[in-house]
Scaffold this active site. Structure first.
Site, PDB file in Angstrom:
ATOM      1  CG  ASP A  88      -1.930   1.170   1.026  1.00 50.74           C
ATOM      2  OD1 ASP A  88      -2.397   1.359   0.238  1.00 50.74           O
ATOM      3  OD2 ASP A  88      -2.018   2.097   1.867  1.00 50.74           O
ATOM      4  CG  ASP A 478     -15.629 -36.517 -30.237  1.00 50.44           C
ATOM      5  OD1 ASP A 478     -17.397 -36.620 -29.862  1.00 50.44           O
ATOM      6  OD2 ASP A 478     -15.229 -35.618 -29.430  1.00 50.44           O
ATOM      7  N   GLY A 503     -16.931 -41.434 -34.674  1.00 48.75           N
ATOM      8  CA  GLY A 503     -17.281 -43.149 -34.379  1.00 48.75           C
ATOM      9  C   GLY A 503     -17.461 -42.992 -31.933  1.00 48.75           C
ATOM     10  NE  ARG A 520     -11.369 -31.158 -20.568  1.00 52.07           N
ATOM     11  CZ  ARG A 520     -12.064 -30.259 -20.321  1.00 52.07           C
ATOM     12  NH1 ARG A 520     -12.946 -29.482 -19.249  1.00 52.07           N
ATOM     13  NH2 ARG A 520     -11.962 -29.387 -22.103  1.00 52.07           N
TER      14      ARG A 520
HETATM   15  N1  SAM Z   1     -10.881 -34.183 -25.150  1.00 48.68           N
HETATM   16  C1  SAM Z   1     -11.513 -33.175 -24.670  1.00 48.68           C
HETATM   17  C2  SAM Z   1     -11.631 -31.686 -24.386  1.00 48.68           C
HETATM   18  O1  SAM Z   1     -10.055 -32.139 -22.669  1.00 48.68           O
HETATM   19  O2  SAM Z   1     -11.440 -30.559 -23.892  1.00 48.68           O
HETATM   20  C3  SAM Z   1     -13.332 -33.080 -24.425  1.00 48.68           C
HETATM   21  C4  SAM Z   1     -13.424 -34.006 -23.364  1.00 48.68           C
HETATM   22  S1  SAM Z   1     -15.395 -33.813 -22.744  1.00 48.68           S
HETATM   23  C5  SAM Z   1     -15.434 -33.666 -21.090  1.00 48.68           C
HETATM   24  C6  SAM Z   1     -15.533 -35.465 -23.553  1.00 48.68           C
HETATM   25  C7  SAM Z   1     -15.825 -36.248 -24.916  1.00 48.68           C
HETATM   26  O3  SAM Z   1     -16.001 -36.840 -25.355  1.00 48.68           O
HETATM   27  C8  SAM Z   1     -17.008 -35.508 -25.351  1.00 48.68           C
HETATM   28  O4  SAM Z   1     -16.118 -33.938 -26.300  1.00 48.68           O
HETATM   29  C9  SAM Z   1     -17.824 -36.198 -26.217  1.00 48.68           C
HETATM   30  O5  SAM Z   1     -18.747 -36.364 -27.410  1.00 48.68           O
HETATM   31  C10 SAM Z   1     -17.039 -36.754 -26.117  1.00 48.68           C
HETATM   32  N2  SAM Z   1     -17.527 -38.742 -26.220  1.00 48.68           N
HETATM   33  C11 SAM Z   1     -18.909 -38.920 -24.760  1.00 48.68           C
HETATM   34  N3  SAM Z   1     -18.386 -40.551 -25.521  1.00 48.68           N
HETATM   35  C12 SAM Z   1     -18.609 -40.263 -26.398  1.00 48.68           C
HETATM   36  C13 SAM Z   1     -18.141 -42.277 -27.015  1.00 48.68           C
HETATM   37  N4  SAM Z   1     -18.993 -42.876 -27.017  1.00 48.68           N
HETATM   38  N5  SAM Z   1     -17.612 -41.666 -28.540  1.00 48.68           N
HETATM   39  C14 SAM Z   1     -16.867 -40.751 -28.327  1.00 48.68           C
HETATM   40  N6  SAM Z   1     -16.402 -39.902 -28.177  1.00 48.68           N
HETATM   41  C15 SAM Z   1     -17.174 -39.994 -26.995  1.00 48.68           C
END
Ligand code: SAM
Length: 633
Positions: A88, A478, A503, A520
């Site tokens: 400060d 994805d 897929g 994630r």
């Molecule tokens: N990996 C990314 C990130 O860290 O920014 C995205 C994480 S997000 C929480 C989860 C991702 O998993 C989404 O993009 C979602 O569409 C994909 N996802 C969820 N179920 C899925 C599946 N059965 N097959 C393929 N992708 C899937």
């Protein structure tokens, strides 16, 4: 004495500057210190008449600012700082303490007092050392000091005075002038540390850091006298090799500046001196602060301020289509949270974004968190308002919050094509852009040539990987609906080393690669569901293939406040795990943990390698290179 030897002691520690002053930020960054800025919420309203000396007032204000941040961070920011720096600055003349002028007339009064005279500038500095004790207790030790610099102003004509006041510069500066800019023209001489007048006495600060972190216990440098009772404690809890020692401290500083050190023992982050449960108060108010941020983002306050630089209250209210009274409350709350600044311009107050808001809150800035903030407002907030039911019933509350069954909400997020999907992708995209680089640089990946980012969403993480690793191509895998919409998020400069495959990772074949990225993904699913995905990956991977997991890792002892555990409160299935739990899960599928990196960003990372069950050496299956098989750090 100087900062470099001290800096190595601070490396790896979370150092926080509890001040929004761009001048202090610049002085400390120029000195090479790495720190975060968390502006203090402590209001500078201490009763000046209670202080014998102006520097006592500045020191106490600095201390309260730093302590407020040290108490708040574990609960609001969910991380505990190691060192918090508060400061400060006050100007004194004719026995009066001058702070920042409230308006032009006030600036005129201040500057005319200073005209033709020598005055003193005092900066009080407090260094708070936070030390986790066993259990959830934290010790806060405060080392404080002040520096005085004398400044003489030239005689100022009325014309000069008003020209300077009308430049707008005096308004956010103690004493109504900034010596580093136009105000420098008013000054005849400076006796003492120039940077002290700018706002931070760097030299004295370095000496103090030297005392805290470097000097051997017996060194005379440790001798500092306290005015009140001659009994001194030097706290060296953060200094390697010299923990919590008690030593005698010293005499007055040469230039009349006092060096003082005080210790405050705090039980369970509650300050016994004031007997105020800061931690609980912070938790009580936390939701109001979050909702202020969400609402300002939702109403595009940061965007309208970005396009006009600064606006009056009425202008903001007009542009966001809201009432003047409501807007004033919102803007003032945002100022108090350090998200906005209010400054005087030609007799009126105007609002503008802070540097942080311009960088992270304006929706089209490259590092914008806007998408994630709106996701928190629209999706997470309604779930949390039903937390009581979630706890009672042990189920997620999608039906109550959104009138839809859990699976249907997931249909929206993961499978359907509507606006909800884009919003979800935007949320993922914004976090990925802020964290992606730290995850991509976490490990040496040169042996790998092809990677597959499973659940790679918009490709934001993949682009960070190809930027950092020139020899790597990344396939983003994805769901078809996500891949279809990726063009909304395409970076300006695309990279043909990033490709997209649609897929379902539970049902379809995965692309062949020698490194798989799971960012994630794992926390979203139960061990049983993950068994399907991980078995598939295990079959695809030859010995030496890598698996990079990026998540918020729980700390093994579950002692620290954790964003992961708070996130888990509204999760549907899945669970948060510690590094050991991720290792256990993946080892069952033949992946051995090799490295872990705590990135100090929102996500951490672990690198696993597929072992050859018959041979403990890890050879990279798809190329002849091999990765280091160092022990888990
Ligand atoms: N990996 C990314 C990130 O860290 O920014 C995205 C994480 S997000 C929480 C989860 C991702 O998993 C989404 O993009 C979602 O569409 C994909 N996802 C969820 N179920 C899925 C599946 N059965 N097959 C393929 N992708 C899937």
């Amino acid at each position: 004495m100087l900062l470099n030897p001290v800096i190595s002691k601070l490396s790896g520690k979370l150092v926080v500057l509890a001040s929004a002053s761009p001048r202090r930020l610049e002085i400390l960054s120029n000195a090479g210190l790495r720190f975060e800025v968390v502006p203090s919420w402590f209001k500078e309203t201490l009763d000046k008449s209670l202080f014998k000396n102006p520097y006592d007032y500045a020191v106490e204000t600095a201390k309260q600012k730093a302590l407020e941040v040290a108490h708040r961070m574990p609960f609001k920011h969910l991380k505990s700082p190691d060192v918090v720096i508060g400061a400060d600055t006050v100007v004194t003349v004719d026995g009066l303490i001058l702070e920042k002028p409230t308006d032009k007339e006030d600036a005129y009064r201040m500057l005319s007092r200073l005209s033709g005279k020598e005055h003193s500038v005092f900066t009080g500095v407090a260094i708070v050392l936070c030390h986790d004790k066993s259990g959830s207790d934290t010790d806060y030790k405060v080392v404080d000091f002040y520096e005085e610099t004398k400044v003489k102003f030239a005689e100022l004509s009325e014309e000069m005075l008003w020209e300077y006041i009308n430049s707008g510069e005096p308004m956010d500066k103690a004493g109504g002038y900034g010596i580093q800019a136009l105000g420098g023209m008013l000054v005849e001489y400076v006796k003492g540390d120039f940077l002290n007048v700018v706002g931070f006495p760097l030299n004295h600060f370095c000496k103090q850091l030297g005392l805290i972190f470097n000097s051997p216990p017996e060194s005379p440098a440790h001798k500092v006298k306290r005015e009140s009772d001659e009994a001194w404690t030097l706290v060296n809890s953060l200094s390697e090799g010299a923990a919590n020692e008690e030593v005698e401290l010293l005499e007055n500083g040469k230039d009349g500046s006092r060096m003082s050190m005080q210790e405050q023992n705090v039980i369970g982050t509650e300050c016994s001196r004031q007997d105020i449960p800061h931690s609980i108060i912070s938790l009580l108010d936390g939701f109001k602060a979050s909702k202020t941020l969400f609402t300002a983002s939702k109403l595009k306050v940061f965007d309208v301020l970005n396009s006009s630089n600064s606006l009056t209250l009425e202008e903001v209210a007009g542009q966001i289509n809201a009432s003047v009274l409501g807007t004033e409350r919102l803007l003032e709350a945002a100022v108090s949270l350090g998200l906005l600044e209010r400054v005087k311009q030609q007799n009126t107050s105007v609002y503008r974004n802070t540097e942080q808001a311009s960088r992270f809150l304006v929706s089209d800035s490259p590092e914008s968190l806007n998408g994630y903030i709106l996701h928190c407002n629209d999706m997470v907030w309604p779930l949390f308002s039903h937390l009581e039911n979630a706890v009672r019933e042990g189920t997620s509350q999608h039906e109550r919050a959104f009138g839809k069954k859990n699976e249907e909400v997931f249909q929206d997020a993961y499978y359907s094509k509507d606006e909800v999907k884009i919003r979800f992708m935007d949320a993922m995209h914004s976090i990925a852009r802020v964290t992606g680089k730290d995850v991509a640089t976490a490990f040496e990946l040169s042996p790998y040539k092809t990677a597959c980012d499973i659940g790679g969403c918009t490709g934001a993480v993949a682009y960070e990987f190809t930027k950092v690793h020139p020899g790597l191509s990344v396939i983003v895998f994805d769901l078809p609906q996500v891949i279809e919409m990726r063009r909304h998020f395409q970076p300006k400069e695309t990279d043909d080393r990033v490709s997209f495959v649609a897929g379902d990772f539970f049902k379809d074949d995965l692309p062949k690669a020698d490194l798989y990225i799971l960012a994630r993904i794992l926390h979203d699913w139960s061990d049983e569901k993950l068994h399907v995905l991980l078995s598939k990956l295990s079959k695809m991977c030859t010995p030496g293939c890598g698996l990079l997991v990026s998540e918020i890792f729980l700390d093994e002892e579950r002692k620290r406040p954790s964003r992961a555990l708070l996130q888990a409160l509204s999760m549907t299935e899945g669970k948060q795990r510690s590094p050991t739990e991720y290792s256990d899960l993946l080892e069952k599928h033949g992946f051995t943990p090799k490295h872990i990196k705590h990135t100090d960003n929102l996500l951490d990372a672990m690198l696993f390698v597929k072992e050859d069950p018959n041979d403990k050496r890890t050879l990279l299956g798809c190329s002849s290179a091999s990765i280091e098989t160092a022990e888990l750090e």
